[in-house]
Design an enzyme around this catalytic site. Structure first.
Site, PDB file in Angstrom:
ATOM      1  N   ILE A  62       8.051   6.994  16.966  1.00  0.00           N
ATOM      2  CA  ILE A  62       7.710   7.701  15.718  1.00  0.00           C
ATOM      3  C   ILE A  62       6.453   8.567  15.877  1.00  0.00           C
ATOM      4  CG2 ILE A  62       7.227   7.456  13.239  1.00  0.00           C
ATOM      5  CD1 ILE A  62       9.972   6.365  13.895  1.00  0.00           C
ATOM      6  N   LYS A  89       0.831  -1.213   0.000  1.00  0.00           N
ATOM      7  CA  LYS A  89       0.000   0.000   0.000  1.00  0.00           C
ATOM      8  C   LYS A  89       0.863   1.261   0.000  1.00  0.00           C
ATOM      9  CE  LYS A  89      -1.887   1.633   4.015  1.00  0.00           C
ATOM     10  NZ  LYS A  89      -1.615   3.053   4.223  1.00  0.00           N
ATOM     11  N   ASN A  90       1.854   1.284   0.901  1.00  0.00           N
ATOM     12  CA  ASN A  90       2.599   2.533   1.068  1.00  0.00           C
ATOM     13  C   ASN A  90       3.594   2.809  -0.053  1.00  0.00           C
ATOM     14  OD1 ASN A  90       1.150   3.019   3.337  1.00  0.00           O
ATOM     15  ND2 ASN A  90       2.806   2.553   4.793  1.00  0.00           N
ATOM     16  N   ARG A 130      -8.807  -0.311   4.992  1.00  0.00           N
ATOM     17  CA  ARG A 130      -7.907   0.660   4.341  1.00  0.00           C
ATOM     18  C   ARG A 130      -6.605   0.007   3.911  1.00  0.00           C
ATOM     19  NH1 ARG A 130      -6.194   5.215   7.906  1.00  0.00           N
ATOM     20  NH2 ARG A 130      -4.842   5.438   6.116  1.00  0.00           N
ATOM     21  N   ARG A 145       0.854  14.383  13.368  1.00  0.00           N
ATOM     22  CA  ARG A 145       1.188  14.120  11.969  1.00  0.00           C
ATOM     23  C   ARG A 145       1.151  15.376  11.095  1.00  0.00           C
ATOM     24  NH1 ARG A 145      -1.178   8.618   9.812  1.00  0.00           N
ATOM     25  NH2 ARG A 145       0.895   8.409   8.982  1.00  0.00           N
ATOM     26  N   CYS A 151      -4.852   8.221   9.690  1.00  0.00           N
ATOM     27  CA  CYS A 151      -4.998   7.546  10.971  1.00  0.00           C
ATOM     28  C   CYS A 151      -4.954   8.549  12.106  1.00  0.00           C
ATOM     29  CB  CYS A 151      -3.855   6.552  11.160  1.00  0.00           C
ATOM     30  SG  CYS A 151      -4.026   5.086  10.169  1.00  0.00           S
ATOM     31  N   ARG A 180      -3.969  10.511   4.765  1.00  0.00           N
ATOM     32  CA  ARG A 180      -2.890  11.473   4.803  1.00  0.00           C
ATOM     33  C   ARG A 180      -2.108  11.498   3.487  1.00  0.00           C
ATOM     34  NH1 ARG A 180       0.612  14.078   8.250  1.00  0.00           N
ATOM     35  NH2 ARG A 180       2.793  13.609   7.880  1.00  0.00           N
ATOM     36  N   ASP A 227       4.441   0.690  12.244  1.00  0.00           N
ATOM     37  CA  ASP A 227       3.194   0.064  11.789  1.00  0.00           C
ATOM     38  C   ASP A 227       3.020  -1.358  12.323  1.00  0.00           C
ATOM     39  OD1 ASP A 227       2.500   2.347  10.490  1.00  0.00           O
ATOM     40  OD2 ASP A 227       2.934   1.622   8.471  1.00  0.00           O
TER      41      ASP A 227
HETATM   42  C1  UD1 Z   1       4.285   6.798   6.466  1.00  0.00           C
HETATM   43  C2  UD1 Z   1       3.402   5.599   6.293  1.00  0.00           C
HETATM   44  C3  UD1 Z   1       2.882   5.129   7.642  1.00  0.00           C
HETATM   45  C4  UD1 Z   1       4.046   4.897   8.606  1.00  0.00           C
HETATM   46  C5  UD1 Z   1       4.950   6.119   8.667  1.00  0.00           C
HETATM   47  C6  UD1 Z   1       6.219   5.890   9.478  1.00  0.00           C
HETATM   48  C7  UD1 Z   1       2.415   5.974   4.129  1.00  0.00           C
HETATM   49  C8  UD1 Z   1       1.205   6.306   3.334  1.00  0.00           C
HETATM   50  N1  UD1 Z   1       2.278   5.979   5.458  1.00  0.00           N
HETATM   51  O1  UD1 Z   1       3.485   7.837   7.015  1.00  0.00           O
HETATM   52  O2  UD1 Z   1       2.170   3.906   7.447  1.00  0.00           O
HETATM   53  O3  UD1 Z   1       3.527   4.674   9.909  1.00  0.00           O
HETATM   54  O4  UD1 Z   1       5.374   6.474   7.315  1.00  0.00           O
HETATM   55  O5  UD1 Z   1       6.931   4.803   8.969  1.00  0.00           O
HETATM   56  O6  UD1 Z   1       3.459   5.668   3.595  1.00  0.00           O
HETATM   57  N2  UD1 Z   1       6.387  14.508  10.654  1.00  0.00           N
HETATM   58  C9  UD1 Z   1       6.419  15.854  10.938  1.00  0.00           C
HETATM   59  N3  UD1 Z   1       6.309  16.742   9.893  1.00  0.00           N
HETATM   60  C10 UD1 Z   1       6.155  16.332   8.601  1.00  0.00           C
HETATM   61  C11 UD1 Z   1       6.137  14.958   8.309  1.00  0.00           C
HETATM   62  C12 UD1 Z   1       6.252  14.068   9.366  1.00  0.00           C
HETATM   63  O7  UD1 Z   1       6.536  16.246  12.103  1.00  0.00           O
HETATM   64  O8  UD1 Z   1       6.077  17.188   7.701  1.00  0.00           O
HETATM   65  C13 UD1 Z   1       6.498  13.536  11.753  1.00  0.00           C
HETATM   66  C14 UD1 Z   1       5.235  12.718  11.925  1.00  0.00           C
HETATM   67  O9  UD1 Z   1       4.290  13.383  12.719  1.00  0.00           O
HETATM   68  C15 UD1 Z   1       5.777  11.471  12.563  1.00  0.00           C
HETATM   69  C16 UD1 Z   1       7.164  11.314  11.910  1.00  0.00           C
HETATM   70  O10 UD1 Z   1       7.490  12.596  11.406  1.00  0.00           O
HETATM   71  O11 UD1 Z   1       5.925  11.671  13.941  1.00  0.00           O
HETATM   72  C17 UD1 Z   1       7.230  10.310  10.781  1.00  0.00           C
HETATM   73  O12 UD1 Z   1       6.227  10.626   9.837  1.00  0.00           O
HETATM   74  P1  UD1 Z   1       6.333  10.220   8.306  1.00  0.00           P
HETATM   75  O13 UD1 Z   1       7.515   9.352   8.099  1.00  0.00           O
HETATM   76  O14 UD1 Z   1       6.184  11.435   7.480  1.00  0.00           O
HETATM   77  O15 UD1 Z   1       5.027   9.330   8.149  1.00  0.00           O
HETATM   78  P2  UD1 Z   1       3.990   9.328   6.960  1.00  0.00           P
HETATM   79  O16 UD1 Z   1       4.680   9.563   5.670  1.00  0.00           O
HETATM   80  O17 UD1 Z   1       2.821  10.148   7.325  1.00  0.00           O
END
Ligand code: UD1
Length: 422
Positions: free
Chosen positions: A328, A22-23, A398, A123, A118, A94, A306
């Site tokens: 995370i 999915k991701n 999902r 986030r 989620c 997201r 995850d």
């Molecule tokens: C992706 C995955 C999700 C997984 C996560 C971490 C997808 C669609 N989702 O989510 O399943 O749990 O990676 O492996 O691929 N953060 C910030 N600012 C930002 C971006 C992120 O503070 O602009 C923080 C987030 O709140 C979180 C951490 O960074 O605490 C990691 O987030 P991120 O790696 O961006 O996760 P996603 O891409 O949302």
């Protein structure tokens, strides 16, 4: 609303084919907007999130044809347009923020709602936005919407303040058509990012450093549509391994990449399971001296956040104490209350969960609060005595393809029941 009825206690046995990731599929589907013509994606999982992202790119002007049976998605792009997407499309997912990269690259503008997804903490998307700003994009936030504008994208040297899977993907997509050299530092090493990068390279992008902390992109004038096969889903793979582990079964995953789930298989070996890996297969059987474990979630290749909820279900039954630290996301323990209802003994101190194992789980009515929390409840219910009813299963829809069918094929007693009161 549908719900699951799971009669626990059956040992899972047999082979299970892992679906496409999915991701990886989500950003790759969006990245197809970067080239005019027809992109063909194979091994696309049939999931709610995938259907949502397909609607998102259709909204932006792509034409799609999804052969769900064969997991082939055709995407035709001739003209794309920017436009504020209906909130109902982005609120559930997201990953809808991913459209910013391709839209900025092709049109120099992107309007999206601040994303949902989620319910696991804040986030924010500040790293995505800071990266775009470094590339010369003007960002305004109005009424919950992000408005991004650039006359022309400029190459940048940008260091992410923290590793972000989403920001790494978005900035790669924004920079592949930006003339000059963009250097992204502190990038995510997740296989999903590598898969996106390989797709972009196949389309003609000039990217180096995939799978390392520094990714360098030399902009090219044009990308060409290609046929590409999405990699296997490591989180689905991990979930089925844990389902095998908690039922003390004998489960073989096929069509997976063992290296992608090594942090989990290492943990399972230490906890007293036998793991046999082949080229694309992993088999789990119970071994001797099962015991609790200590684990901290980390960016790849560390233990994936995850799988934090699913592994907590296993900790509940393993003898001894397990310690799980979530680093995370700040609010990712919403499954704990529900696991306690099944008899788990878990205490939470900040981001540390202490699980007193060796418990015999018993059925209770429970409900999912997010996608991976949902997976943990299904895993626990597979081991619980009696019949557990799990509500709000739209969360697991999902991200888990044909969950009922796949678990039934392994011998689980699970039914999806139509209707329900909440
Ligand atoms: C992706 C995955 C999700 C997984 C996560 C971490 C997808 C669609 N989702 O989510 O399943 O749990 O990676 O492996 O691929 N953060 C910030 N600012 C930002 C971006 C992120 O503070 O602009 C923080 C987030 O709140 C979180 C951490 O960074 O605490 C990691 O987030 P991120 O790696 O961006 O996760 P996603 O891409 O949302």
């Amino acid at each position: 609303m549908d719900y699951y009825k799971i009669k626990g206690g059956k040992k899972l046995r047999g082979e299970i084919k892992i679906s496409g990731a999915k991701n990886a599929a989500l950003p790759i589907i969006v990245a197809s907007l970067l080239a005019d013509g027809e992109t063909v994606l194979k091994n696309v999982p049939d999931l709610m999130d995938i259907r949502t992202i397909i609607r998102v790119i259709e909204y932006l002007g792509a034409e799609t044809e999804f052969d769900r049976e064969n997991h082939i998605l055709k995407i035709k792009v001739s003209k794309i347009k920017n436009g504020e997407m209906p909130y109902e499309l982005v609120k559930t997912m997201r990953a809808s923020v991913y459209v910013m990269g391709p839209l900025l690259a092709r049109l120099g503008e992107a309007d999206v709602s601040l994303p949902g997804g989620c319910a696991i903490g804040e986030r924010p998307v500040d790293i995505h936005l800071a990266g775009f700003e470094a590339m010369g994009v003007r960002i305004e936030l109005e009424h919950g919407n992000i408005k991004a504008r650039a006359k022309k994208l400029a190459p940048a040297n940008f260091t992410m303040r923290q590793i972000s899977v989403g920001a790494t993907a978005n900035l790669m997509m924004a920079s592949v058509l930006t003339s000059g050299k963009t250097v992204l530092e502190n990038c995510a090493l997740e296989p999903d990012i590598v898969d996106l990068g390989l797709f972009l390279k196949k389309m003609g992008a000039n990217i180096s450093g995939l799978g390392t902390e520094r990714i360098t992109i030399e902009g090219v004038k044009k990308l060409t549509p290609v046929t590409y096969t999405i990699m296997p889903d490591r989180i689905e793979a991990g979930t089925f391994l844990l389902a095998g582990a908690i039922t003390k079964g004998d489960v073989t995953l096929t069509d997976c990449v063992p290296e992608h789930i090594q942090s989990l298989t290492d943990l399972l070996k230490e906890s007293g399971y036998n793991i046999e890996t082949g080229k694309n297969t992993v088999r789990i059987t119970p071994g001797k001296n099962q015991k609790g474990f200590m684990i901290k979630t980390l960016p790849y290749p560390g233990f994936p956040t995850d799988l934090q909820a699913p592994v907590m279900s296993l900790a509940s039954i393993l003898p001894g104490i397990s310690v799980i630290i979530e680093t995370i996301f700040e609010n990712r323990y919403t499954h704990v209350g529900e696991l306690r209802r099944l008899g788990s003994d878990i205490s939470i101190e900040g981001n540390v969960a202490i699980v007193k194992g060796g418990k015999k789980l018993m059925s209770a009515p429970i409900m999912m609060s997010d996608l991976r929390a949902g997976a943990s409840l299904v895993i626990a219910a597979l081991a619980a005595k009696g019949t557990t009813e799990i509500r709000r299963i739209y969360h697991s829809d999902r991200g888990y393809e044909k969950l009922t069918e796949k678990l039934s094929a392994l011998g689980a007693d699970i039914k999806r029941v139509k209707g329900g009161t909440f």
